[in-house]
Design a protein around this motif. Structure first.
Motif, PDB file in Angstrom:
ATOM      1  N   ALA A  27      43.768  38.648  48.437  1.00 23.58           N
ATOM      2  CA  ALA A  27      42.516  38.765  47.687  1.00 23.58           C
ATOM      3  C   ALA A  27      42.723  38.570  46.186  1.00 23.58           C
ATOM      4  O   ALA A  27      43.785  38.894  45.660  1.00 23.58           O
ATOM      5  N   GLN A  82      39.448  32.240  41.304  1.00 20.02           N
ATOM      6  CA  GLN A  82      38.141  32.878  41.420  1.00 20.02           C
ATOM      7  C   GLN A  82      37.455  32.955  40.056  1.00 20.02           C
ATOM      8  O   GLN A  82      38.028  33.461  39.089  1.00 20.02           O
ATOM      9  N   ASP A 106      36.725  29.591  43.915  1.00 21.78           N
ATOM     10  CA  ASP A 106      35.971  30.656  44.575  1.00 21.78           C
ATOM     11  C   ASP A 106      35.003  31.276  43.573  1.00 21.78           C
ATOM     12  O   ASP A 106      35.364  31.504  42.414  1.00 21.78           O
ATOM     13  N   ASN A 108      32.798  34.532  42.589  1.00 20.95           N
ATOM     14  CA  ASN A 108      32.679  35.952  42.860  1.00 20.95           C
ATOM     15  C   ASN A 108      31.214  36.379  42.859  1.00 20.95           C
ATOM     16  O   ASN A 108      30.527  36.281  41.850  1.00 20.95           O
ATOM     17  N   LYS A 150      32.834  34.769  47.612  1.00 16.90           N
ATOM     18  CA  LYS A 150      33.188  36.095  48.104  1.00 16.90           C
ATOM     19  C   LYS A 150      32.020  37.021  47.829  1.00 16.90           C
ATOM     20  O   LYS A 150      31.562  37.125  46.683  1.00 16.90           O
ATOM     21  N   THR A 178      33.785  34.606  52.223  1.00 19.77           N
ATOM     22  CA  THR A 178      34.519  35.850  52.463  1.00 19.77           C
ATOM     23  C   THR A 178      33.548  37.008  52.311  1.00 19.77           C
ATOM     24  O   THR A 178      32.830  37.093  51.312  1.00 19.77           O
ATOM     25  N   SER A 211      37.186  40.848  54.970  1.00 20.55           N
ATOM     26  CA  SER A 211      37.896  41.652  53.983  1.00 20.55           C
ATOM     27  C   SER A 211      37.455  43.103  54.119  1.00 20.55           C
ATOM     28  O   SER A 211      36.316  43.384  54.487  1.00 20.55           O
TER      29      SER A 211
END
Length: 341
Positions: A27, A82, A106, A108, A150, A178, A211
């Motif tokens: 992560a 991220q 990625d 967030n 995510k 995710t 996760s």
């Protein structure tokens, strides 16, 4: 929860053009997943590691300093970067500042930290699905790299919208999602609702990564088995415990777990310290390694005393001496027989 966990047969899975060797990912964690930490976790088998959370505004306004967060090396590839931000144009521009850095981007949409939320980023975005669509769309146009997001379950229990956000992500060009199945309001309290991961997997045609609350190999196998997710993401369970990744991969291969000896723990902790010193220098390493050594020592005899003295070390030489003495005293003892102190 299942009392008996069967062996889960897994296949390598892809995130768009990125081929991953196994389903275990590390992560992105602010203040934790810097280059030295990622290198250690990669050595234990993580298929994909992520940078710390990087500010899109920071990349544009102070690009050189912010780029330090994504400093990389060949040994850790592939690397996911991220980003967090709340403006489509800024996010798109920040990707261009990254140039050749990273193999995957990625976004967030889950960070619960007040500072991030107050800026309108992280989990605050879960309250504005239309803006989420614009952000993902802007990133999709700005990069050809695999793009993931995510997310959390929602802002709070009254606004659970992970299925809607997941569908938006897929429709706007994300290549995987995710899910950490807790709301922003829950933080890290209570238990992650893994059933939500299973529902998201059934709802989407792109890979879903689970996760939350993976602290041992049984947890990992249960998540894969009960949710059908394509991959799992290791966060807090990996603190001071890269052996978690090795154990998961061993179990997936039908092999028994291999508990580390005190000597192996020392070897890895010293390697981590050396990577840290090479990357950020002695002064910062002395400060940053304290938390990691506290984690490496968990469950071992006299760990409480070791934590106390190592947190007052005034040089790396003293820190190394304390480490060697502590792990040497534990060498012939089974760490599992000692309660965490």
């Amino acid at each position: 929860m299942l009392k008996c966990v069967k062996i889960v047969q897994y296949k390598n899975f892809n995130i768009a053009s990125l081929k991953l060797a196994n389903p275990v990912l590390l992560a992105p964690m602010a203040g934790i997943s810097n280059l030295p930490y990622r290198r250690i976790m990669k050595e234990f088998g993580a298929a994909l590691v992520f940078s710390e959370m990087v500010s899109a505004n920071g990349l544009i306004r102070d690009g050189r300093r912010t780029l330090e967060l994504v400093r990389s090396c060949a040994a850790e590839k592939p690397l996911g970067i991220q980003l967090f931000g709340s403006e489509p144009g800024v996010l798109a521009a920040s990707v261009r500042h990254l140039e050749g850095a990273g193999d995957l981007i990625d976004l967030n949409l889950g960070c619960p930290v007040n500072k991030v939320v107050r800026s309108g980023a992280g989990s605050a975005l879960l309250r504005d699905p239309n803006l989420v669509a614009k952000l993902i769309g802007a990133l999709r146009k700005a990069t050809d790299k695999p793009l993931t997001v995510k997310i959390r379950s929602g802002w709070d229990r009254r606004s659970i919208n992970y299925l809607d956000i997941g569908r938006i992500a897929e429709d706007c060009g994300a290549d995987a999602v995710t899910l950490h199945p807790r709301t922003r309001a829950e933080g890290f309290s209570g238990s992650a609702d893994w059933e939500q991961i299973g529902r998201l997997k059934q709802a989407l045609g792109i890979p879903v990564i689970g996760s939350g609350d993976i602290f041992n190999a049984d947890d990992a196998l249960r998540m894969l088995q009960t949710t059908g997710c394509d991959g799992i993401m290791i966060g807090r369970g990996g603190y001071g415990n890269p052996w978690l990744i090795r154990n998961i991969l061993d179990r997936l291969a039908g092999q028994p777990e291999r508990p580390p000896s005190a000597t192996e723990k020392l070897r890895v902790a010293e390697r981590h310290l050396r990577f840290m010193e090479e990357d950020i220098g002695a002064g910062k390493t002395l400060f940053e390694m304290r938390k990691h050594l506290c984690w490496y020592s968990r469950g071992m005899a006299d760990a409480a005393h070791f934590r106390q003295v190592v947190n007052h070390a005034t040089s790396l030489e003293q820190m190394r001496s304390l480490m060697r003495n502590f792990f040497a005293r534990n060498e012939n003892q089974d760490a599992g027989h000692h309660p965490a102190t």
